[in-house]
Design an enzyme around this catalytic site. Structure first.
Site, short mmCIF file in Angstrom:
data_model
loop_
_atom_site.label_atom_id
_atom_site.label_comp_id
_atom_site.label_asym_id
_atom_site.label_seq_id
_atom_site.Cartn_x
_atom_site.Cartn_y
_atom_site.Cartn_z
N SER A 1 -17.20 -13.28 20.96
CA SER A 1 -16.42 -12.14 20.46
C SER A 1 -16.73 -11.93 18.98
CB SER A 1 -14.93 -12.38 20.69
OG SER A 1 -14.20 -11.20 20.44
N ASN A 2 -15.89 -11.22 18.28
CA ASN A 2 -16.10 -11.00 16.84
C ASN A 2 -14.74 -10.95 16.15
OD1 ASN A 2 -15.18 -8.11 16.71
ND2 ASN A 2 -16.79 -7.95 18.25
#
Ligand code: PMT
Length: 406
Positions: free
Chosen positions: A218-219
């Site tokens: 993810s980020n």
């Protein structure tokens, strides 16, 4: 409504009057007459129980329209479309609204024509509760009202006074003139909203690409920037669908939120919502790559290195850009170097009308914080803005959208 100020303040407005099974339904007759006198076109939907309290004949005579109760006309089997009723209405007014109907609205139950119409309505919804004082004060009713208010439903508070039970307290439906004046003011305010009648899709937050049941890629996106944009567009009257990756944020008032996890799910939800939209703002931080295979059991640790094979995800913004058909498309570019050149390449490639560049090299810009520093870039050039709150950035984006739509 002030008759001296404006004789027909609701001229040409479409009011859907919902009547539920309460003794206060007798007041709906007067309410309907007031709305008609003010110039509104009124269509009445009654719940089956409401017919025990006031006759469809009375309401049909006053509204000058047939009364709708069932999903099908029992005479000829014609379909009473809740979707077209919801689209027709400028305001969906439910008066009286019983504790039962309010609870069903809060829970999304759709077991009669009035409830399905409410769920399909894109216009402002007003409820005038009517019930006994203890039912009104009950935690369940108060929670339902708070839930509905949180979703933008307007509540005309009941009055204190003598109730049908003989008891005195709060629960009496507000008087018809008060309810009609409330609707008049609401529609007047709506008229002043510059984006009323426009539909937007906003993507926000981070996507999550699973590796196994435990791990994911993810980020750092918190969703704050995209949620601020969705809220600002809704405040200006737009109908907003917020396609959201996982965040800890509350849904902005008046916004319809669709939760997704992966880039694939965001693609499906955004493409679907864009079909009906006048424009989109692509603020989500979408994974460009996702694992080719997702292990169905936790991957156990080995001795050496591990290689994960990734495949490209579909580019949602590029897909919407390819099917733009004159609609407005706003993109974001999150960069760490060669910012303007990268943003300008994305502007052209994805057919954005303008792109909002933010760089991780600027203090206070980008992920997670409450501020951002952005540059608007379009075919005419670059407009750098100073560091400001994400809410103010959202307002500047909405200003630009408004000027492009004029
Ligand atoms: O959520 P916050 O913590 O408030 O942070 C805000 C933000 C930094 C996430 C936001 O301001 C931002 O910059 N969002 C875009 C991030 C990004 O992914 O940019 P990009 O340059 O990789 O993508 C370019 C554009 O294509 C973006 O509009 C993006 O939403 C879109 N895109 C990208 C890939 C993909 N598969 N589909 C897309 O739609």
């Amino acid at each position: 409504m002030d008759p001296l100020q404006d004789a027909r303040p609701l001229e040409g407005r479409h009011i859907l009057l919902g009547i539920t099974g309460s003794i206060a339904a007798y007041k709906s007759a007067l309410l309907c007459r007031l709305l008609k006198t003010a110039g509104a076109d009124v269509r009445v939907v009654m719940t089956p129980l409401a017919k025990q309290f006031i006759t469809p004949l009375t309401m049909a005579t006053l509204s000058k329209n047939p009364i709708l109760v069932e999903f099908f006309d029992p005479e000829n089997g014609a379909w009473n479309s809740h979707v077209s009723l919801g689209e027709w209405a400028d305001c969906c007014l439910i008066a009286p609204a019983t504790a039962n109907t309010l609870a069903k609205m809060a829970a999304g139950i759709a077991d009669n024509l009035l409830l399905t119409t409410y769920l399909s309505a894109r216009c402002p919804v007003v409820v005038a509760p009517a019930m006994d004082l203890d039912m009104y004060a009950h935690a369940a009713t108060q929670e339902n009202l708070a839930r509905l208010a949180g979703r933008g439903v307007q509540i005309v508070e009941p009055a204190e006074g003598e109730l049908a039970s003989g008891l005195r307290g709060k629960g009496r439906m507000a008087e018809p003139d008060e309810i009609a004046a409330f609707v008049g003011r609401l529609l007047d305010e709506e008229k002043k909203k510059p984006l009323a009648g426009r539909r937007f899709v906003v993507t926000a937050g981070a996507t999550i690409e699973p590796i196994d049941p435990v791990r994911f890629i993810s980020n750092h996106s918190s969703g704050k920037m995209g949620y601020a944009i969705a809220g600002e567009l809704a405040r200006r009257g737009a109908d907003v669908v917020l396609v959201s990756g996982r965040t800890a944020l509350d849904t902005p008032e008046g916004v319809r939120r669709v939760d997704v996890l992966s880039a694939d799910e965001m693609y499906t939800a955004a493409v679907e919502a864009f079909r009906e939209a006048d424009g989109a703002v692509m603020c989500a931080a979408v994974a460009d790559y996702t694992p080719v295979a997702v292990a169905d059991r936790k991957i156990t640790k080995g001795d050496g290195e591990m290689t994960l094979t990734l495949r490209r995800t579909r580019d949602i913004a590029a897909e919407l850009g390819a099917d733009k058909r004159g609609r407005l498309l706003v993109g974001f570019a999150l960069e760490t170097h060669d910012e303007e050149a990268h943003a300008e390449a994305k502007l052209a490639k994805k057919h954005f009308d303008f792109i909002v560049l933010n760089s991780l090299r600027d203090a206070g810009a980008g992920f997670r914080g409450d501020t951002n520093k952005v540059t608007f870039i379009d075919a005419a050039g670059r407009e750098p803005l100073p560091l400001m709150s994400k809410r103010d950035v959202a307002a500047r984006i909405a200003d630009k959208i408004e000027s492009l739509l004029k």
